[in-house]
Design an enzyme around this catalytic site. Structure first.
Site, short mmCIF file in Angstrom:
data_model
loop_
_atom_site.label_atom_id
_atom_site.label_comp_id
_atom_site.label_asym_id
_atom_site.label_seq_id
_atom_site.Cartn_x
_atom_site.Cartn_y
_atom_site.Cartn_z
N LYS A 9 5.02 19.69 -50.02
CA LYS A 9 6.29 18.95 -50.05
C LYS A 9 7.40 19.79 -49.43
O LYS A 9 7.35 21.03 -49.45
CB LYS A 9 6.66 18.52 -51.48
CG LYS A 9 6.93 19.65 -52.48
CD LYS A 9 8.37 20.10 -52.56
CE LYS A 9 8.53 21.23 -53.59
NZ LYS A 9 9.70 22.05 -53.41
N ASP A 136 7.43 20.18 -60.76
CA ASP A 136 7.23 19.44 -59.51
C ASP A 136 5.98 18.56 -59.54
O ASP A 136 5.74 17.81 -58.59
CB ASP A 136 7.10 20.42 -58.33
CG ASP A 136 8.46 20.93 -57.85
OD1 ASP A 136 9.49 20.32 -58.19
OD2 ASP A 136 8.47 21.95 -57.13
#
Ligand code: C5P
Length: 287
Positions: A9, A136
Site C-alpha cells: 500500500k 493497517d
C-alpha cells in the site's frame, strides 16, 4: 487451499489528528494498493500448530510474524482450534518500509483462510479480526483506494485512481514505526494534507488534483539524518513525476506518473543507486 496475493500500500495522504488515551493516534489517511506484492499460500498438514516458511530468512516464523498471528486470530474468531497449517510467504515488499507489507501478508492469510474455512464470513468481520493484528490490517483486507480513520480501522471505500503509474523507492535505511509515532507532537505539525481536496479530486477523476495533494505529515518528523528521503523525492520530480511523497512511517518514497514510459525510465535510473526501486500500477480492491 490456493494462494493469495498481498499487495503493498501507499499513503496518498497521512494526517495525524491527535493522540488517544490508549497510546495510539487518531489518523486520517488515503491509501491505495499497488502492484508490488508478496505471495502467501497455506496447506493443511498433519503436524499440529501453525508453521511458516519464507524466503526472507531474517523474518520471525512464529507468532511474531503477522502472517502466523493472522492464522491464529482467524481461528480464535471462528471459535475453533486451528488445524495443522503450513504457511508459506514469498516476500518481495521491503520490510519496515511504510508499505504495509506485514499487514498485507496478514490480510492475505485472513482471505485465504476465509475461503477455505468460513466462506460466509463478511468483509466487515474479516476486517474486525484484522484490527486485532495491526492497525493497517483492516485496510489491507480489501485494499484498493480507501480512506482509513481512527486507528486505521474505520474505512470508507473511494473511487479508483485514474490511469497512472508509480515509482516506489526505499532508501538503504529503515525507520521504526513506534519510534516515529513517539516523536510526533501533533500541535507542532507545520503542514497538513488537504484530505477533503484529495477526496474531491478522486471523485472527479482529476489526477492533477490528486497529485497536488499527496502529503504525509511524517515527512516533517523524520530525523535529520534521513536526507535520502528528500533527495529521492527531488530526483523523482526531475525524472518527470507529477508529485512525490513518503508512504506511512517511511522511509519509502513514491512518485506519481501520468506517463508509463517516464515512470519506467525513472525507475531504471533510481534502481542504479537504490536497489529497492519498483515500477508499479494501482491495484483494485479485492472482491
Ligand atoms: O497497530 P500496529 O502494531 O501496526 O502499530 C505499531 C505502532 O505504531 C504502535 O505501537 C503505535 O506506536 C503506532 N501507532 C499509533 N497510532 C496508530 C497506529 C500505530 O500510534 N493509529
Amino acid at each position: 487451499m490456493n494462494g493469495e496475493y498481498a499487495w503493498a500500500k501507499l499513503n496518498l495522504t497521512l494526517d495525524i489528528l491527535g493522540k488517544r488515551p490508549d497510546g495510539y493516534h487518531d489518523l486520517k489517511m488515503v491509501m491505495a494498493s499497488v502492484s508490488l506484492r508478496d505471495d502467501v499460500a497455506a496447506e493443511e498438514v498433519s503436524q499440529p500448530g501453525v508453521s511458516l516458511r519464507t524466503n526472507a530468512a531474517f523474518l520471525p516464523t512464529d507468532g511474531g510474524n503477522l502472517a502466523v498471528k493472522a492464522a491464529l486470530r482467524f481461528f480464535e474468531a471462528l471459535g475453533t482450534p486451528p488445524p495443522g497449517l503450513a504457511l508459506s510467504l514469498e516476500k518481495r515488499i521491503p520490510v519496515c518500509a511504510g508499505m504495509g507489507g506485514g499487514s498485507s501478508d496478514a490480510a492475505a492469510v485472513l482471505r485465504l483462510l476465509r475461503r477455505r474455512y468460513a466462506p460466509s464470513m463478511t468483509w466487515e468481520a474479516l476486517e474486525e479480526t484484522g484490527a486485532g493484528i495491526g492497525s493497517d490490517v483492516p485496510y489491507c483486507v480489501r485494499g484498493g483506494v480507501a480512506l482509513a480513520e481512527g486507528r486505521g480501522e474505520r474505512l470508507t471505500r473511494l473511487p479508483s485512481l485514474p490511469p497512472c503509474w508509480f515509482v516506489v523507492c526505499k532508501p538503504s535505511f529503515s525507520l521504526s514505526t513506534p519510534a516515529l509515532f513517539a516523536q510526533v507532537q501533533v500541535g507542532r505539525l507545520k503542514c497538513r494534507p488537504d484530505t477533503a481536496g484529495i477526496l474531491s479530486a478522486l471523485e472527479a477523476g482529476d489526477l492533477e488534483g490528486i497529485a497536488h495533494r499527496l502529503y504525509n505529515v511524517f515527512e516533517d518528523v523524520v530525523p535529520r539524518r534521513c536526507g535520502q528521503i528528500f533527495e529521492i523525492k527531488g530526483q523523482m520530480l526531475e525524472l518527470g513525476a507529477m508529485a512525490s511523497a513518503m508512504t506511512g512511517t517511511g522511509p519509502t518514497v513514491f512518485g506519481l506518473y501520468r506517463d508509463r514510459d517516464a515512470a519506467r525510465a525513472a525507475a531504471e535510473v533510481l534502481a542504479k543507486r537504490y536497489p529497492a526501486t519498483f515500477f508499479c500500477e494501482p491495484v483494485p480492491e479485492c472482491k
